[in-house]
Design a protein around this motif. Structure first.
Motif, PDB file in Angstrom:
ATOM      1  N   PRO A   1       1.880   5.748  -2.376  1.00  0.00           N
ATOM      2  CA  PRO A   1       2.092   7.242  -0.861  1.00  0.00           C
ATOM      3  C   PRO A   1       3.230   6.095  -0.280  1.00  0.00           C
ATOM      4  O   PRO A   1       3.436   5.002  -0.238  1.00  0.00           O
ATOM      5  CB  PRO A   1       1.110   6.205  -0.331  1.00  0.00           C
TER       6      PRO A   1
ATOM      7  N   ALA B   1       3.883  13.384   1.390  1.00  0.00           N
ATOM      8  CA  ALA B   1       3.578  12.375   2.136  1.00  0.00           C
ATOM      9  C   ALA B   1       3.144  12.765   3.965  1.00  0.00           C
ATOM     10  O   ALA B   1       2.632  13.346   3.901  1.00  0.00           O
ATOM     11  CB  ALA B   1       5.189  11.729   2.739  1.00  0.00           C
ATOM     12  N   ILE B   2       2.763  11.224   3.802  1.00  0.00           N
ATOM     13  CA  ILE B   2       2.022  11.601   4.652  1.00  0.00           C
ATOM     14  C   ILE B   2       3.461  11.157   6.357  1.00  0.00           C
ATOM     15  O   ILE B   2       4.036  10.556   6.557  1.00  0.00           O
ATOM     16  CB  ILE B   2       1.296   9.362   5.351  1.00  0.00           C
ATOM     17  N   VAL B   3       2.858  12.826   6.875  1.00  0.00           N
ATOM     18  CA  VAL B   3       4.567  12.650   7.707  1.00  0.00           C
ATOM     19  C   VAL B   3       3.859  12.617   9.310  1.00  0.00           C
ATOM     20  O   VAL B   3       2.857  13.164   9.413  1.00  0.00           O
ATOM     21  CB  VAL B   3       5.252  14.034   7.619  1.00  0.00           C
ATOM     22  N   LEU B   4       4.140  11.462   9.914  1.00  0.00           N
ATOM     23  CA  LEU B   4       3.893  11.231  11.070  1.00  0.00           C
ATOM     24  C   LEU B   4       5.891  11.904  12.164  1.00  0.00           C
ATOM     25  O   LEU B   4       6.293  10.873  12.071  1.00  0.00           O
ATOM     26  CB  LEU B   4       3.996  10.008  11.638  1.00  0.00           C
TER      27      LEU B   4
ATOM     28  N   GLN C   1       2.830  -5.610  10.592  1.00  0.00           N
ATOM     29  CA  GLN C   1       0.886  -5.794  10.271  1.00  0.00           C
ATOM     30  C   GLN C   1       0.221  -4.941   9.047  1.00  0.00           C
ATOM     31  O   GLN C   1      -0.322  -5.716   8.778  1.00  0.00           O
ATOM     32  CB  GLN C   1       0.814  -4.885  11.441  1.00  0.00           C
ATOM     33  N   VAL C   2       1.830  -4.205   8.123  1.00  0.00           N
ATOM     34  CA  VAL C   2       1.098  -3.869   7.142  1.00  0.00           C
ATOM     35  C   VAL C   2       1.665  -4.078   6.299  1.00  0.00           C
ATOM     36  O   VAL C   2       2.785  -3.188   6.235  1.00  0.00           O
ATOM     37  CB  VAL C   2       0.222  -2.508   7.874  1.00  0.00           C
TER      38      VAL C   2
ATOM     39  N   ILE D   1       5.235   6.589   3.575  1.00  0.00           N
ATOM     40  CA  ILE D   1       4.821   6.909   5.070  1.00  0.00           C
ATOM     41  C   ILE D   1       6.450   7.740   5.247  1.00  0.00           C
ATOM     42  O   ILE D   1       7.123   6.577   5.520  1.00  0.00           O
ATOM     43  CB  ILE D   1       4.084   6.132   4.988  1.00  0.00           C
TER      44      ILE D   1
ATOM     45  N   LEU E   1       9.679   1.529  15.682  1.00  0.00           N
ATOM     46  CA  LEU E   1       8.066   1.574  15.461  1.00  0.00           C
ATOM     47  C   LEU E   1       7.692   1.159  14.406  1.00  0.00           C
ATOM     48  O   LEU E   1       6.793   1.006  13.767  1.00  0.00           O
ATOM     49  CB  LEU E   1       7.351   3.039  15.568  1.00  0.00           C
TER      50      LEU E   1
ATOM     51  N   GLU F   1       7.394  -2.168  13.845  1.00  0.00           N
ATOM     52  CA  GLU F   1       6.881  -3.057  13.942  1.00  0.00           C
ATOM     53  C   GLU F   1       6.119  -2.944  13.194  1.00  0.00           C
ATOM     54  O   GLU F   1       4.696  -3.364  13.352  1.00  0.00           O
ATOM     55  CB  GLU F   1       6.146  -2.739  15.308  1.00  0.00           C
TER      56      GLU F   1
ATOM     57  N   ILE G   1       0.869  -1.460  -0.059  1.00  0.00           N
ATOM     58  CA  ILE G   1      -0.201   0.033  -0.508  1.00  0.00           C
ATOM     59  C   ILE G   1       0.878   1.735   0.077  1.00  0.00           C
ATOM     60  O   ILE G   1       0.465   2.338   0.187  1.00  0.00           O
ATOM     61  CB  ILE G   1      -1.083  -0.224   1.034  1.00  0.00           C
TER      62      ILE G   1
ATOM     63  N   PHE H   1       7.644   8.439   8.644  1.00  0.00           N
ATOM     64  CA  PHE H   1       8.726   8.407  10.325  1.00  0.00           C
ATOM     65  C   PHE H   1       9.860   9.253  10.891  1.00  0.00           C
ATOM     66  O   PHE H   1      10.652   9.743  10.446  1.00  0.00           O
ATOM     67  CB  PHE H   1       9.207   7.508  11.054  1.00  0.00           C
TER      68      PHE H   1
END
Lengths: 593, 593
Positions: free
Chosen positions: A319, A342-345, A364-365, A321, A357, A360, A295, A323
């Motif tokens: 996409p 980007a999806i920036v956390l 899962q994804v 992602i 993180l 991890e 994804i 971190f």
């Protein structure tokens, strides 16, 4: 044996000439083609091999176009495969000359060497509305991907043999027993072509916009990801970066005449990471088109990696992602992934926390992990080494100095230089120097301890933030590269690296702190005369100084309390009237103006 | 007629082949050399012109070296000048073949086409301690500067004839009656060589580090500053910037298949101004070596100009004096001149105030003025246009869109395209679009008024700060360029330009606000279908986005109150635990992860 007629023979010769005219040139053509006249060709040279005759009087624009098409067909030619020139080229429509023969060794020439140009030449520079430069390239003989060359993942274990390997189309980051992976090329297949061939091929691709070879990385596609379809490549025409002759710095600071800085940071995203990321995102793009369950692509990054990942994902519409450790990176570094959509956390932890993180999460994804252990990226990064040789017209420098943090890059450079030698493009490899910040120097300590018992360190903050890494993931790769290149590890304190960067800037560069680390290492090795005054030395600059304006400003305003900032050059605040301005200039220029 | 022997004839042929192998290639050699065997050369072709024969069996490394030397000697060959191969090449030491003749047309070939390589080939990659790549180039036949080509200053007055002209070695900025100056080349001399010659010459120089031709500007030296000694050139190997295929932006935002962005800002100092500044500083360097009374170079600048000036002066060791308006420019822009060791005066006034003061100062003190009216800089900037043609393999795009402030650049692009056409490299010129910020749009208003009565405006602040100019110095140049290229002027509001830049970033670019202005103009012209879906269009990006991180951050944090910031992509602040991270990803990816 293929039959040709005299017209075609002339065209064979013209091919070379025309390609020359377009800045593409293939001397091997002359060598591998034997032109044998069989009948009625009185003025032509007739030997079994190694001769060529060209009637230049017949060089017309029309010929030139046809020749461009011709060159593209090389791609489709297979070894031991009967190949019809006329079928592919339509030349038979114009054939009315004596018959000649061309030796079958012509089938050795296998690559597509041309471009969109032929298409443009025939339709007046316009393509169909629905077309792109990719479509155009496909139409001109690029339908079949090269199957001669291949690569696979193997465990990085240079000292033991293993049968373990994986397809590059698998999503895998480490071997069964947790080893790093290495992209291993079918060197036997690559070796079927000699060094002259590769040099000519790579040189022919420089300076144009031919998809995808206009890129410095993809101009070496056969050595990077040979099996990817050109259509799947995600490229921003990266690479081809400036190899700068550091005349004043070399001469005045170091007494060196042959010092160069490879400005990998003068790039699309401002760092050398573009080189690796175009490879990784291209492969992910391919996997997604193959309907692999993915994804997006994720990374934990101190900055440059996230910027490069986001840019390439944005170009592909995949996409990204990211971190990021909150408050740990510069404003210039944060803004790139954001701007690139980007999806920036922003996580309230450090780099290691981000890393933990994302591991991890990817368990899962189905998010592809783009961190530094990824061996695909090294394939792109190694092209910087090949490019250095190419820019020196395939002369090898004596020394190459690379800043080291996670240590993938030093191995990538090593790999690039070794491939050039192994495939006959160069005759040696340079000595490598890995330069570390003293505040994050596990490799330096390991080197000083005679490569015995590597011990990670707790890295302290350094202005060279991208290499502030205490437990580098590519330690084994780096040690291998350095051992095999008669390598050296040096370190630089914060004061040393900032002073070196400032000195370099005073001679016209605009260096990042990592480049400061490398320059500092150079200065030490020059001082000890390990690096001699005439040694051709290349310092690898990994990021654009514009990414580090804050530390530069701090230095020049003498705001960094721990160090002297002895080369600071603060601006003069002056009243906006002629008298004040003249006074200021008088003081600065020490002149009686 | 010059006499050669068979060995030499073979070497003539080999010259071409070897140059091919090195990525340099000169088809004109074949055409301009007639090879005439006179005695005992049975297998060779004998005609009065246009034929060539090469015995490839004799291609050895030794030949290759000699051939490299040979190519360098072209530089010294003068028209109607008896030229001895042996004297320059030392070939006679090895002559023991039948005598042949080469037609005197060989003396047409006049350029230095090679490099340091020959020297490296003969001394194993090392040069003398005291040597530099400049010395090396000199040793190989570069002692005499080319005198065939020349250029001079003339008043910029395209609609009237004038006898007024000045040597480029004079320090002069305007004509007697205050007109702008233009660097006028001896087009007759340049036209003695056809388009094929120039294309081959320019293409041969790409991708290497040959001094000074490794630079994108100096690879066009004959068209830029033909009379400067290579030794006086101050270059950072500028130019050769990325011409990026904007696939996603074109396709998804505009329904275009052939959209390109010329990333001039991916450069040493982060803006396109390097191109012009290398020319200006080189000429100043020459003047100072000529003992012209000069103590440095000064400029008043909103940022990019001062950065470029400081970098080049630093590379040359020439004092740079920079007047900056205090608090008017970004932190990233201030730091460059400081880091590059310029004398930076931060003045409590605006751009016009800085400009006025530097003019006053230069009237009193021998400081060379580097501002935008300077016509030398345009000579460098025009190479970006030549480079665009070259990167498209000498196909001309349909449209070129250039952001416009002081308006020198649009004229420089025009000049580059016209020279390419006039000298036979291309068959047409593109339509030019000048894009202005609506807040600083005097040219746009002038265009809308049918080019009647130009009226300066008071420029309002714009994010596109480098083009915030109400009374552009190069207005006459720009109007001339646009009238003669069927040109168009467009404007963009602050919201339009910031949105356009943000949209471009979302597709993988990292654009500056000026590029936003140009992209915005493109969007408008596409909407009206003035620019068609298949038109090959080049948007000129003038600076690196890293110079404008502050406005990008403001946009993405929606801090700009006057506009909607509708493409903002703020980061998510997330707690550093797996659950929070997964929640964030779920919301962003709209997935049931």
């Amino acid at each position: 044996m293929h039959t040709l007629n005299k017209k075609r023979l002339i065209t064979v010769a013209l091919t070379c000439v025309t390609l020359i005219g377009r800045g593409r040139a293939f001397p091997f053509m002359f060598e591998k083609w034997g032109v044998i006249p069989t009948t009625g060709v009185s003025a032509l040279e007739a030997r079994s091999s190694g001769h060529l005759l060209a009637d230049m009087a017949s060089l017309t624009q029309e010929n030139a176009c046809r020749v461009s098409c011709f060159s593209e067909c090389f791609h489709g030619v297979r070894k031991e495969h009967s190949f019809s020139w006329s079928k592919r080229l339509g030349f038979n429509r114009k054939c009315n000359y004596e018959t000649l023969q061309v030796r079958a060794t012509v089938s050795k020439i296998e690559h597509n060497v041309s471009s969109q140009d032929a298409g443009l030449a025939t339709n007046g520079g316009k393509r169909k509305v629905t077309d792109s430069i990719k479509d155009e390239a496909r139409r001109h003989g690029l339908l079949e991907p090269p199957t001669t060359f291949s690569a696979k993942y193997v465990p990085f274990s240079p000292y033991e043999t293993t049968e373990e390997f994986y397809s590059l189309d698998e999503i895998i980051y480490r071997s069964k027993d947790g080893k790093l992976l290495d992209v291993q090329h079918d060197m036997k297949a690559l070796k079927e072509y000699d060094g002259k061939y590769w040099k000519a091929l790579f040189d022919s691709r420089v300076g144009k916009t031919t998809w995808p070879f206009g890129s410095g990385v993809w101009s070496k596609k056969e050595w990077v990801l040979p099996e990817i379809d050109n259509d799947d490549i995600v490229s921003a025409f990266e690479g081809n970066s400036n190899l700068f002759w550091a005349e004043r710095f070399g001469k005045e600071m170091l007494g060196m005449s042959d010092l160069w800085v490879k400005h990998c940071g003068i790039s699309h995203t401002g760092s050398f990471k573009d080189l690796g990321m175009t490879v990784l995102v291209s492969q992910v793009n391919k996997l997604m088109k193959m309907n692999k369950k993915l994804i997006g692509v994720g990374c934990a990054s101190t900055g440059d990696t996230s910027a490069a990942l986001s840019a390439y994902c944005a170009a592909a519409g995949i996409p990204a992602i990211v971190f990021l450790p909150a408050n740990k990176i510069s404003i210039a570094q944060l803004v790139q992934p954001i701007a690139n959509g980007a999806i920036v956390l922003s996580l309230d932890t450090d780099f290691d926390g981000c890393m933990r993180l994302i591991r991890e999460v990817t368990e899962q994804v189905p998010i592809y992990l783009a961190n530094s252990l990824n061996s695909l990226r090294l394939e792109g990064q190694k092209t910087a080494a090949i490019e250095i040789c190419q820019q020196f017209d395939w002369e090898v420098p004596d020394w190459v100095i690379v800043p080291g943090g996670n240590l993938g890059n030093i191995y990538a450079f090593y790999k690039g230089f070794v491939m050039c030698k192994e495939l006959g493009l160069t005759d040696r490899t340079p000595r490598l120097v890995c330069a570390q910040a003293a505040n994050a120097n596990p490799l330096y300590l390991h080197y000083k301890a005679g490569w015995n018992n590597f011990v990670p360190v707790k890295a302290s903050p350094t202005f060279a933030s991208a290499i502030q890494i205490g437990d580098p993931v590519s330690i084994d790769r780096a040690v291998y590269a350095l051992k095999n290149s008669d390598g050296i590890v040096e370190e630089a304190t914060e004061e040393e690296l900032m002073d070196a960067a400032a000195l370099a800037d005073m001679t016209g560069m605009f260096t990042c702190p990592h480049t400061g680390v490398a320059l500092s290492a150079l200065m030490k090795l020059r001082e000890k005369n390990v690096i001699g005054p005439t040694d051709r030395t290349v310092v690898v600059s990994t990021a654009h100084g514009l990414k580090f304006t804050q530390s530069k400003i701090a230095y020049h305003s003498k705001e960094i309390t721990e160090i002297q900032c002895k080369h600071a050059n603060p601006p003069l605040e002056v009243k906006a009237d002629l008298g004040s301005v003249m006074d200021a200039l008088r003081s600065k220029l020490s002149l009686t103006l």
